[in-house]
Design an enzyme around this catalytic site. Structure first.
Site, mmCIF file in Angstrom:
data_model
loop_
_atom_site.group_PDB
_atom_site.id
_atom_site.type_symbol
_atom_site.label_atom_id
_atom_site.label_comp_id
_atom_site.label_asym_id
_atom_site.label_seq_id
_atom_site.Cartn_x
_atom_site.Cartn_y
_atom_site.Cartn_z
ATOM 1 C CB SER A 9 -3.535 44.356 -126.360
ATOM 2 O OG SER A 9 -3.999 43.804 -127.639
ATOM 3 C CD GLU A 11 1.423 39.774 -132.332
ATOM 4 O OE1 GLU A 11 0.378 39.902 -132.150
ATOM 5 O OE2 GLU A 11 1.973 39.584 -133.221
ATOM 6 C CB THR A 42 5.623 36.803 -132.247
ATOM 7 O OG1 THR A 42 7.098 37.295 -132.119
ATOM 8 C CG2 THR A 42 4.690 37.965 -132.560
ATOM 9 N NE ARG A 100 -0.196 25.218 -138.356
ATOM 10 C CZ ARG A 100 -0.600 25.437 -139.915
ATOM 11 N NH1 ARG A 100 -1.401 24.474 -140.536
ATOM 12 N NH2 ARG A 100 -0.275 26.287 -140.668
ATOM 13 N N GLY A 101 1.102 27.684 -135.342
ATOM 14 C CA GLY A 101 2.271 28.331 -135.953
ATOM 15 C C GLY A 101 2.739 27.665 -137.224
ATOM 16 C CG ASP A 102 2.789 29.065 -140.669
ATOM 17 O OD1 ASP A 102 1.915 28.443 -140.740
ATOM 18 O OD2 ASP A 102 2.487 30.362 -140.406
ATOM 19 C CB ALA A 116 -4.291 26.334 -132.823
ATOM 20 C CD GLN A 205 8.392 45.870 -142.425
ATOM 21 O OE1 GLN A 205 7.536 46.877 -142.265
ATOM 22 N NE2 GLN A 205 8.983 45.508 -141.699
ATOM 23 C CG HIS A 259 -3.480 42.617 -130.434
ATOM 24 N ND1 HIS A 259 -2.935 42.445 -129.499
ATOM 25 C CD2 HIS A 259 -2.601 41.921 -131.552
ATOM 26 C CE1 HIS A 259 -1.735 41.852 -129.352
ATOM 27 N NE2 HIS A 259 -1.465 41.253 -130.775
HETATM 28 P P1 FAD Z 1 -4.742 26.754 -136.641
HETATM 29 O O1 FAD Z 1 -6.208 27.497 -136.000
HETATM 30 O O2 FAD Z 1 -4.693 25.053 -136.162
HETATM 31 O O3 FAD Z 1 -5.171 26.654 -138.228
HETATM 32 C C1 FAD Z 1 -4.340 26.283 -139.126
HETATM 33 C C2 FAD Z 1 -5.058 26.008 -140.578
HETATM 34 O O4 FAD Z 1 -5.523 24.334 -140.135
HETATM 35 C C3 FAD Z 1 -6.203 26.648 -140.893
HETATM 36 O O5 FAD Z 1 -6.117 26.596 -142.470
HETATM 37 C C4 FAD Z 1 -7.363 25.946 -140.491
HETATM 38 O O6 FAD Z 1 -8.545 26.295 -141.321
HETATM 39 C C5 FAD Z 1 -7.087 24.456 -140.503
HETATM 40 N N1 FAD Z 1 -7.603 23.593 -139.480
HETATM 41 C C6 FAD Z 1 -7.689 24.051 -138.271
HETATM 42 N N2 FAD Z 1 -8.147 22.559 -137.704
HETATM 43 C C7 FAD Z 1 -8.608 21.678 -138.572
HETATM 44 C C8 FAD Z 1 -8.890 20.609 -138.762
HETATM 45 N N3 FAD Z 1 -9.465 19.896 -137.443
HETATM 46 N N4 FAD Z 1 -9.192 19.864 -139.836
HETATM 47 C C9 FAD Z 1 -8.643 20.498 -140.850
HETATM 48 N N5 FAD Z 1 -8.090 21.771 -140.988
HETATM 49 C C10 FAD Z 1 -8.007 22.452 -139.652
HETATM 50 N N6 FAD Z 1 2.875 32.317 -135.918
HETATM 51 C C11 FAD Z 1 3.761 32.216 -135.185
HETATM 52 O O7 FAD Z 1 4.980 31.331 -135.529
HETATM 53 N N7 FAD Z 1 4.435 32.793 -134.056
HETATM 54 C C12 FAD Z 1 3.442 33.463 -133.515
HETATM 55 O O8 FAD Z 1 3.625 34.392 -132.284
HETATM 56 C C13 FAD Z 1 2.377 34.059 -134.259
HETATM 57 N N8 FAD Z 1 1.440 34.896 -133.508
HETATM 58 C C14 FAD Z 1 0.076 34.904 -134.128
HETATM 59 C C15 FAD Z 1 -0.803 36.032 -133.517
HETATM 60 C C16 FAD Z 1 -1.908 36.371 -134.337
HETATM 61 C C17 FAD Z 1 -2.974 37.078 -133.599
HETATM 62 C C18 FAD Z 1 -2.558 35.655 -135.406
HETATM 63 C C19 FAD Z 1 -3.320 35.926 -136.343
HETATM 64 C C20 FAD Z 1 -1.396 34.835 -136.095
HETATM 65 C C21 FAD Z 1 -0.147 34.390 -135.435
HETATM 66 N N9 FAD Z 1 0.897 33.562 -136.221
HETATM 67 C C22 FAD Z 1 2.150 33.622 -135.254
HETATM 68 C C23 FAD Z 1 0.763 33.086 -137.353
HETATM 69 C C24 FAD Z 1 0.028 31.830 -137.248
HETATM 70 O O9 FAD Z 1 0.984 30.845 -136.598
HETATM 71 C C25 FAD Z 1 -0.252 31.091 -138.723
HETATM 72 O O10 FAD Z 1 -1.318 31.709 -139.156
HETATM 73 C C26 FAD Z 1 -0.497 29.621 -138.566
HETATM 74 O O11 FAD Z 1 -0.407 29.464 -140.127
HETATM 75 C C27 FAD Z 1 -1.864 29.034 -138.331
HETATM 76 O O12 FAD Z 1 -2.053 29.070 -136.735
HETATM 77 P P2 FAD Z 1 -3.170 28.913 -136.106
HETATM 78 O O13 FAD Z 1 -2.898 29.053 -134.766
HETATM 79 O O14 FAD Z 1 -4.310 29.903 -136.639
HETATM 80 O O15 FAD Z 1 -3.626 27.480 -136.770
#
Ligand code: FAD
Length: 278
Positions: A9, A11, A42, A100-102, A116, A205, A259
């Site tokens: 896949s 991205e 994304t 979750r995103g940043d 997330a 980069q 991916h």
């Molecule tokens: P989560 O899974 O919510 O985790 C975030 C942090 O919170 C982690 O440190 C985790 O350990 C901690 N955590 C989770 N649940 C709990 C809990 N209950 N208690 C305490 N701590 C907890 N970013 C974008 O903005 N747009 C995109 O399109 C995008 N695509 C991505 C695609 C992939 C395949 C990957 C790997 C990353 C992508 N990202 C994207 C980056 C991602 O948004 C960031 O890494 C973000 O900081 C974390 O998102 P997450 O969904 O992994 O968060």
């Protein structure tokens, strides 16, 4: 019997200019030769690129290729997420990468979702099984995690909330991936975890990206890249060798697919797949 293709896949990120849109259209046509299982786009947290995400997803669907929208929840309200899920459903999207995103700096921390796993649970409660849900996985641990164990638990929480499969952050150390999959399996989390692959095209980069997302560049790779200086041809040649070798190890070790983070470029992804015979 025809052998099953090893799934790939790809991205993309949404381009910001009309020239970028046209360039990505050409890049996509080239990459479609790999017959990707899907192409994903994304999604910028805080609204920065969301229109671009949806229009790029639409363009991919119109080209007859399965399109997956990334979808992040930080800073969003339930109402807004509900509206956007409805738009995606109407567009014909049936697979999401739920994140979750940043938030970009200056956006504060508001919003009704913390993690997330909250988004995955919300999507399931609102839309049942309409979407196949992918989530992010971090073989080298998410940079904000308290510990590798708590990050693994956070990954498990996303799967328990209803995720079907995962895509990893990129990495250059296959052992980290295999260990992560084993540890997830040991706590009963058995969804497919597809490695995210970042081709190496530019040294500066890659260093910049890796510092912010917590992906480790092994010392030997970093040193070799530094030693090439501005010699982009050598960087690219080295990058192709390293990443092809990584992909080969992942495939032979049982990874369920690859991916590619294409960075809206086709050459490196195409060449790696050619070398892999994909
Ligand atoms: P989560 O899974 O919510 O985790 C975030 C942090 O919170 C982690 O440190 C985790 O350990 C901690 N955590 C989770 N649940 C709990 C809990 N209950 N208690 C305490 N701590 C907890 N970013 C974008 O903005 N747009 C995109 O399109 C995008 N695509 C991505 C695609 C992939 C395949 C990957 C790997 C990353 C992508 N990202 C994207 C980056 C991602 O948004 C960031 O890494 C973000 O900081 C974390 O998102 P997450 O969904 O992994 O968060």
């Amino acid at each position: 019997m025809t052998p099953t293709r090893f799934p790939v896949s790809i991205e993309f990120f949404p381009p910001k200019t009309p020239e970028g849109v046209e360039k990505l259209r050409v890049v996509r046509q080239q990459l479609y030769a790999l017959k990707p299982e899907f192409c994903s786009v994304t999604f910028g947290a805080g609204g920065s690129t969301q229109e671009g995400t949806f229009s790029t997803v639409s363009a991919i669907l119109a080209e007859g290729v399965p399109a997956v929208s990334h979808f992040s929840c930080i800073g969003a309200t339930r109402e807004r997420v509900r509206e956007q899920l409805a738009i995606l459903k109407t567009m014909g999207v049936n697979r999401l990468v739920a994140l979750r995103g940043d938030l970009p700096s200056g956006y504060g921390t508001g919003g009704e979702f913390h993690y997330a796993s909250d988004l995955v649970a919300f999507i399931r409660s609102e839309t049942g099984d309409d979407f196949h849900i992918e989530v992010a996985a971090y073989p080298e641990t998410h940079p904000q995690a308290k510990s590798p164990e708590s990050d693994l638990k956070a990954f498990a929480a996303k799967v328990h909330a209803g995720a079907n499969s995962a895509i990893t952050q990129y990495f250059y150390n296959p052992d980290a991936y295999f260990r992560f999959v084993e540890e997830a399996d040991a706590i009963g989390v058995q969804v497919p975890v597809v490695p995210g692959i970042m081709p190496i095209a530019s040294s500066s980069q890659l260093m910049r990206f890796s510092d912010t997302c917590g992906a480790e560049i092994p010392r030997w790779i970093r040193l070799r890249l530094q030693s090439f200086g501005d010699d982009t041809a050598s960087i690219k040649a080295f990058g192709l060798d390293v990443v092809t070798d990584l992909c080969e190890q992942l495939r032979s070790g049982g990874a369920p697919g690859l991916h590619f983070y294409s960075m809206n470029q086709s050459v490196a992804t195409m060449e790696i797949c050619r070398r892999l015979g994909l």
